[in-house]
Design a protein around this motif. Structure first.
Motif, PDB file in Angstrom:
ATOM      1  N   TYR A 189     -25.386 111.776  63.216  1.00 60.45           N
ATOM      2  CA  TYR A 189     -25.575 110.518  62.057  1.00 60.45           C
ATOM      3  C   TYR A 189     -25.281 111.271  60.845  1.00 60.45           C
ATOM      4  N   TRP A 190     -24.392 110.857  60.094  1.00 60.61           N
ATOM      5  CA  TRP A 190     -23.834 111.497  59.045  1.00 60.61           C
ATOM      6  C   TRP A 190     -24.340 111.002  57.666  1.00 60.61           C
ATOM      7  N   GLN A 191     -24.962 109.758  57.563  1.00 60.94           N
ATOM      8  CA  GLN A 191     -25.540 109.151  56.267  1.00 60.94           C
ATOM      9  C   GLN A 191     -26.315 110.352  55.429  1.00 60.94           C
ATOM     10  N   GLY A 192     -25.873 110.277  54.291  1.00 62.66           N
ATOM     11  CA  GLY A 192     -26.762 110.928  53.255  1.00 62.66           C
ATOM     12  C   GLY A 192     -26.397 112.479  53.361  1.00 62.66           C
ATOM     13  N   LEU A 193     -25.586 113.074  54.217  1.00 63.30           N
ATOM     14  CA  LEU A 193     -25.217 114.579  54.481  1.00 63.30           C
ATOM     15  C   LEU A 193     -24.114 115.011  53.468  1.00 63.30           C
ATOM     16  N   PRO A 194     -24.189 115.874  52.887  1.00 59.33           N
ATOM     17  CA  PRO A 194     -23.377 116.769  51.886  1.00 59.33           C
ATOM     18  C   PRO A 194     -22.015 116.914  52.431  1.00 59.33           C
ATOM     19  N   ALA A 195     -20.945 116.834  51.918  1.00 59.40           N
ATOM     20  CA  ALA A 195     -19.676 117.169  52.167  1.00 59.40           C
ATOM     21  C   ALA A 195     -19.755 118.550  52.938  1.00 59.40           C
ATOM     22  N   GLY A 196     -19.107 118.757  53.806  1.00 58.56           N
ATOM     23  CA  GLY A 196     -18.968 119.888  54.615  1.00 58.56           C
ATOM     24  C   GLY A 196     -19.878 120.093  55.645  1.00 58.56           C
ATOM     25  N   SER A 197     -20.794 119.234  55.954  1.00 56.49           N
ATOM     26  CA  SER A 197     -21.716 119.264  56.994  1.00 56.49           C
ATOM     27  C   SER A 197     -21.175 119.597  58.262  1.00 56.49           C
ATOM     28  N   SER A 198     -21.837 120.123  59.021  1.00 61.78           N
ATOM     29  CA  SER A 198     -21.358 120.384  60.508  1.00 61.78           C
ATOM     30  C   SER A 198     -21.650 119.198  61.504  1.00 61.78           C
ATOM     31  N   MET A 199     -21.242 119.493  62.790  1.00 64.36           N
ATOM     32  CA  MET A 199     -21.726 118.523  63.728  1.00 64.36           C
ATOM     33  C   MET A 199     -23.124 119.064  64.010  1.00 64.36           C
ATOM     34  N   ALA A 200     -23.339 120.212  64.075  1.00 68.28           N
ATOM     35  CA  ALA A 200     -24.908 120.303  64.335  1.00 68.28           C
ATOM     36  C   ALA A 200     -25.720 119.841  63.234  1.00 68.28           C
ATOM     37  N   ASP A 201     -25.359 119.798  62.083  1.00 66.50           N
ATOM     38  CA  ASP A 201     -25.965 119.178  60.981  1.00 66.50           C
ATOM     39  C   ASP A 201     -26.586 117.681  61.419  1.00 66.50           C
ATOM     40  N   SER A 256     -26.047 116.205  64.066  1.00 69.11           N
ATOM     41  CA  SER A 256     -26.792 115.739  65.241  1.00 69.11           C
ATOM     42  C   SER A 256     -28.430 115.885  65.120  1.00 69.11           C
ATOM     43  N   ARG A 257     -28.511 116.898  64.576  1.00 70.43           N
ATOM     44  CA  ARG A 257     -29.972 117.261  63.930  1.00 70.43           C
ATOM     45  C   ARG A 257     -30.543 115.915  63.243  1.00 70.43           C
ATOM     46  N   ARG A 258     -29.370 115.390  62.515  1.00 75.81           N
ATOM     47  CA  ARG A 258     -30.115 114.401  61.395  1.00 75.81           C
ATOM     48  C   ARG A 258     -30.091 112.810  62.357  1.00 75.81           C
ATOM     49  N   MET A 259     -29.546 112.878  63.672  1.00 74.51           N
ATOM     50  CA  MET A 259     -29.671 111.993  64.507  1.00 74.51           C
ATOM     51  C   MET A 259     -31.041 112.081  65.303  1.00 74.51           C
ATOM     52  N   THR A 260     -31.351 113.307  65.763  1.00 76.83           N
ATOM     53  CA  THR A 260     -32.491 113.541  66.187  1.00 76.83           C
ATOM     54  C   THR A 260     -33.943 113.178  65.323  1.00 76.83           C
ATOM     55  N   GLU A 261     -33.691 113.452  63.981  1.00 78.23           N
ATOM     56  CA  GLU A 261     -34.612 112.914  63.097  1.00 78.23           C
ATOM     57  C   GLU A 261     -34.839 111.699  62.946  1.00 78.23           C
ATOM     58  N   LEU A 262     -33.646 111.006  62.965  1.00 73.89           N
ATOM     59  CA  LEU A 262     -33.789 109.417  62.844  1.00 73.89           C
ATOM     60  C   LEU A 262     -34.337 108.988  64.213  1.00 73.89           C
ATOM     61  N   MET A 263     -34.356 109.444  65.042  1.00 70.54           N
ATOM     62  CA  MET A 263     -34.675 108.892  66.614  1.00 70.54           C
ATOM     63  C   MET A 263     -36.517 109.225  66.508  1.00 70.54           C
ATOM     64  N   ILE A 264     -36.745 110.609  65.921  1.00 70.19           N
ATOM     65  CA  ILE A 264     -38.090 110.766  65.937  1.00 70.19           C
ATOM     66  C   ILE A 264     -39.037 109.976  65.025  1.00 70.19           C
ATOM     67  N   ASP A 265     -38.119 109.570  63.743  1.00 74.32           N
ATOM     68  CA  ASP A 265     -38.793 108.613  62.968  1.00 74.32           C
ATOM     69  C   ASP A 265     -38.980 107.341  63.537  1.00 74.32           C
ATOM     70  N   LYS A 266     -38.036 106.761  64.364  1.00 75.92           N
ATOM     71  CA  LYS A 266     -38.057 105.376  64.776  1.00 75.92           C
ATOM     72  C   LYS A 266     -39.161 105.313  66.037  1.00 75.92           C
ATOM     73  N   VAL A 267     -39.222 106.343  66.858  1.00 73.73           N
ATOM     74  CA  VAL A 267     -40.180 106.679  67.615  1.00 73.73           C
ATOM     75  C   VAL A 267     -41.691 106.536  67.431  1.00 73.73           C
ATOM     76  N   ALA A 268     -41.799 107.256  66.417  1.00 73.30           N
ATOM     77  CA  ALA A 268     -43.146 107.197  65.740  1.00 73.30           C
ATOM     78  C   ALA A 268     -44.468 107.368  66.657  1.00 73.30           C
ATOM     79  N   ILE A 269     -44.134 108.669  67.359  1.00 71.83           N
ATOM     80  CA  ILE A 269     -45.252 109.261  68.155  1.00 71.83           C
ATOM     81  C   ILE A 269     -46.262 110.141  67.465  1.00 71.83           C
TER      82      ILE A 269
END
Length: 281
Positions: free
Chosen positions: A36-48, A50-63
């Motif tokens: 999930y690449w929204q808001g990531l700076p230029a040059g961000s990696s695939m790992a960056d 992917s971690r952003r996607m995990t953060e989005l999912m954690i936010d949405k699941v709200a556990i």
């Protein structure tokens, strides 16, 4: 309800696919999943990303700590372990691949304590859990492998407690495909074990049929699919230039996956969305 995909996909076939392709997929997706690449700076990696996607999912699941979550199609376990770390919740992950379950439990042993995160072989079509035994559930890029998606949602609804939440990160159809387009994509469905893609407009009815309420439908296609596939292509090119270590995956499989990425990228009707639903109190 118009469903596109390969209706011959089976649980055994999906398990075999990941036993063969998991090393290649892990290398391409930095061991994680789509980015999930929204808001990531230029040059961000695939790992960056992917971690952003995990953060989005954690936010949405709200556990929160003291609650229990089911991770369906857990892969090698990184998102589940991260969710447990930041939330304090208990996580149970299931997968069809013995290799994934082994690697996920090794990760949990190394990075979590007191069996807070555990993984096991299981099929979502026959969940081995008591009714109303989980507060949350999520599926990260596993739902499209499941032919009978209505039964999947019924199974999840059964094990969710009232007030529970389901979050899905999934390939979707932004608009329906016509029969000609579907026929042109048939080889891609089969190669990727894509059993069923639904148009975004169908998710409300899908949830309602199992007693869940659709709370949010977030189309993140523009910040997900194209930049993810471009990042994977860059990784492929870097490996070739550096003559990196050989991956334990057939050359034909690598070529097929590259062709599949190209086809996905050139089919704007195929998108990626976050779906949030809840079980009424």
């Amino acid at each position: 309800m118009v469903i596109r995909g390969d209706n011959t996909v089976t649980a055994a076939g999906v398990a075999s696919y990941y036993e063969e392709a998991s090393e290649l997929i892990s290398a391409d997706l930095s061991g994680l999943h789509f980015g999930y690449w929204q808001g990531l700076p230029a040059g961000s990696s695939m790992a960056d990303a992917s971690r952003r996607m995990t953060e989005l999912m954690i936010d949405k699941v709200a556990i929160t700590a003291g609650q229990r979550m089911l991770d369906i199609g857990c892969g090698t376990g990184q998102p589940a372990v991260e969710l447990a770390r930041v939330s304090g919740a208990e996580v149970v992950g299931i997968d069809l691949s013995p290799r994934h379950v082994r690697l996920a439990n090794e990760l949990a042993d190394a990075e979590s304590e007191n069996d807070q995160v555990r993984f096991r072989l299981a099929d979502v079509m026959d969940l081995p859990f008591e009714p109303e035994s989980f507060d949350r559930a999520w599926m990260l890029e596993s739902f499209f492998h499941m032919p009978d998606q209505s039964e999947v949602i019924r199974q999840i609804a059964r094990v969710l407690r009232p007030g529970g939440r389901l979050v899905i990160a999934n390939l979707v159809l932004r608009i329906p495909l016509n029969d000609e387009q579907d026929s042109a994509l048939a080889n891609l469905w089969k190669m990727g074990h894509v059993a069923a893609l639904l148009p975004l407009a169908n998710y409300s009815d899908l949830m309602a049929a199992s007693g869940l309420v659709l709370d949010e439908l977030l189309d993140i296609s523009n910040d997900c699919i194209r930049p993810t596939f471009q990042a994977i292509r860059d990784l492929h090119a870097a490996r070739r230039r550096a003559e990196a270590e050989k991956l334990d995956a057939p050359v034909e499989l690598q070529d097929d996956m590259t062709a599949g990425m190209d086809l996905f990228s050139s089919t704007p009707e195929i998108g990626f969305a976050i779906i949030v639903a809840s079980k009424p109190l």
